[in-house]
Write a protein that holds these residues in place. Structure first.
Motif, PDB file in Angstrom:
ATOM      1  N   ILE A  77     -26.913  16.496  15.347  1.00 53.52           N
ATOM      2  CA  ILE A  77     -26.369  17.815  15.004  1.00 53.52           C
ATOM      3  C   ILE A  77     -26.503  18.782  16.180  1.00 53.52           C
ATOM      4  CG2 ILE A  77     -26.715  19.819  13.497  1.00 53.52           C
ATOM      5  CD1 ILE A  77     -27.634  17.598  11.397  1.00 53.52           C
ATOM      6  N   GLN A  78     -25.422  19.500  16.440  1.00 56.38           N
ATOM      7  CA  GLN A  78     -25.387  20.468  17.535  1.00 56.38           C
ATOM      8  C   GLN A  78     -25.590  21.890  17.003  1.00 56.38           C
ATOM      9  OE1 GLN A  78     -25.282  19.181  20.731  1.00 56.38           O
ATOM     10  NE2 GLN A  78     -25.504  17.353  19.460  1.00 56.38           N
ATOM     11  N   ASP A  80     -24.041  24.601  17.100  1.00 60.30           N
ATOM     12  CA  ASP A  80     -22.909  25.375  16.569  1.00 60.30           C
ATOM     13  C   ASP A  80     -22.285  24.725  15.337  1.00 60.30           C
ATOM     14  OD1 ASP A  80     -21.908  23.155  17.875  1.00 60.30           O
ATOM     15  OD2 ASP A  80     -20.187  24.214  18.744  1.00 60.30           O
ATOM     16  N   GLU A  81     -22.922  23.685  14.774  1.00 67.62           N
ATOM     17  CA  GLU A  81     -22.278  22.917  13.702  1.00 67.62           C
ATOM     18  C   GLU A  81     -22.708  23.364  12.307  1.00 67.62           C
ATOM     19  OE1 GLU A  81     -20.906  18.747  15.621  1.00 67.62           O
ATOM     20  OE2 GLU A  81     -22.981  18.763  14.908  1.00 67.62           O
ATOM     21  N   GLU A  82     -21.851  23.008  11.340  1.00 63.35           N
ATOM     22  CA  GLU A  82     -22.092  23.307   9.931  1.00 63.35           C
ATOM     23  C   GLU A  82     -22.349  21.995   9.195  1.00 63.35           C
ATOM     24  OE1 GLU A  82     -18.774  25.553   8.497  1.00 63.35           O
ATOM     25  OE2 GLU A  82     -18.986  27.093  10.046  1.00 63.35           O
ATOM     26  N   ALA A 101     -28.880  23.082  13.190  1.00 63.16           N
ATOM     27  CA  ALA A 101     -27.478  23.461  12.992  1.00 63.16           C
ATOM     28  C   ALA A 101     -27.312  24.979  12.945  1.00 63.16           C
ATOM     29  CB  ALA A 101     -26.966  22.842  11.687  1.00 63.16           C
ATOM     30  N   ARG A 102     -26.061  25.405  12.890  1.00 66.23           N
ATOM     31  CA  ARG A 102     -25.784  26.836  12.733  1.00 66.23           C
ATOM     32  C   ARG A 102     -25.886  27.255  11.280  1.00 66.23           C
ATOM     33  NH1 ARG A 102     -21.135  29.917  11.939  1.00 66.23           N
ATOM     34  NH2 ARG A 102     -19.723  28.152  12.156  1.00 66.23           N
ATOM     35  N   ASP A 147     -19.138  19.609   9.783  1.00 64.67           N
ATOM     36  CA  ASP A 147     -19.271  18.726  10.944  1.00 64.67           C
ATOM     37  C   ASP A 147     -20.126  17.511  10.610  1.00 64.67           C
ATOM     38  OD1 ASP A 147     -17.944  20.489  13.013  1.00 64.67           O
ATOM     39  OD2 ASP A 147     -19.525  21.836  12.289  1.00 64.67           O
ATOM     40  N   ARG A 167     -14.944  17.327   8.723  1.00 67.94           N
ATOM     41  CA  ARG A 167     -13.917  17.722   9.681  1.00 67.94           C
ATOM     42  C   ARG A 167     -13.532  16.497  10.515  1.00 67.94           C
ATOM     43  NH1 ARG A 167     -17.128  23.068  11.024  1.00 67.94           N
ATOM     44  NH2 ARG A 167     -16.000  24.494   9.666  1.00 67.94           N
ATOM     45  N   GLY A 170     -16.164  14.436  12.331  1.00 72.57           N
ATOM     46  CA  GLY A 170     -17.420  14.667  11.622  1.00 72.57           C
ATOM     47  C   GLY A 170     -18.153  13.373  11.315  1.00 72.57           C
TER      48      GLY A 170
END
Length: 218
Positions: A77-78, A80-82, A101-102, A147, A167, A170
């Motif tokens: 997981i990055q 900026d991800e959801e 995550a974000r 994501d 996504r 994803g």
């Protein structure tokens, strides 16, 4: 006897998680930092960093730390991800996902577990970016896409809607099959078709309603 939880946490990472090929620096840092003991029922708190599943009540269990580590590493997981989590349980993995995550939406079918997880997240000051919804994932509807989807209970077969929530590009982590030998897989929502990578063998309790139909032997 007073337990040094910081020491126990370090031992968990170095003696359990890292030797099981969890080498992602962000994952190891998250596991090293988050107080797992705060998410364990009081009666089992001394076992917070042991290499075992812990009962949460309502037939649910907290995954072993090594499985949590492998799960987080597989999803990669990055910041900026959801993320959508299916099965909040104790709220510990929700907190880990929130740290990576974000934004996290977590579904929990048992209202008591959802409420307890929310209070633990609030008490620790973690999970400010985690929203817990009391819902049955097998009958959940949303137009939102994520994501990553993280499923913390097993399924006999992967439900089609779990993939629809991804996504393009994803990833879905899920454990599938029949107990006692199940397979953890990562499903990638690639442009042309889903790609499935086998990760490791394990055995988890089924998501409510996701167990295989009983087989009758005559």
């Amino acid at each position: 006897m007073t337990i040094n939880y910081a020491q126990a946490r370090e031992a968990m990472v170095e003696q359990q998680v890292r030797p099981w090929d969890v080498l992602d620096v962000r994952v190891l840092e998250t596991l090293s930092r988050l107080p797992r003991e705060a998410f364990v029922p009081e009666v089992h708190r001394a076992l917070a960093y042991a290499d075992i599943e812990l009962p949460l009540g309502h037939g649910q269990k907290m995954m072993k730390p090594v499985v949590e580590g492998r799960t987080l590493q597989a999803l990669a997981i990055q910041p900026d991800e959801e993320v959508l989590e299916i099965g909040t349980g104790s709220g510990y993995l929700s907190a880990c996902l929130g740290a990576l995550a974000r934004d996290v939406v977590s579904l929990e079918i048992v209202p008591d577990l959802a409420a307890a997880a929310r209070s633990r997240l609030d008490a620790t000051g973690l999970g400010t970016n985690v929203r817990i919804e009391t819902a049955d994932a097998l009958h959940y509807a949303t137009e939102r896409r994520f994501d990553a989807v993280c499923v913390t209970g097993a399924v006999a077969e992967v439900p089609a809607q779990f993939l629809q929530w991804l996504r393009p590009g994803g990833r879905l982590f899920v454990v599938r099959g029949r107990s006692p030998v199940m397979e953890a897989v990562l499903v990638r929502n690639d442009v042309n078709a889903a790609r499935i990578d086998s990760l490791f063998e394990t055995d988890l309790p089924y998501l409510t309603g996701a167990a295989p139909a009983p087989q009758f032997v005559f």
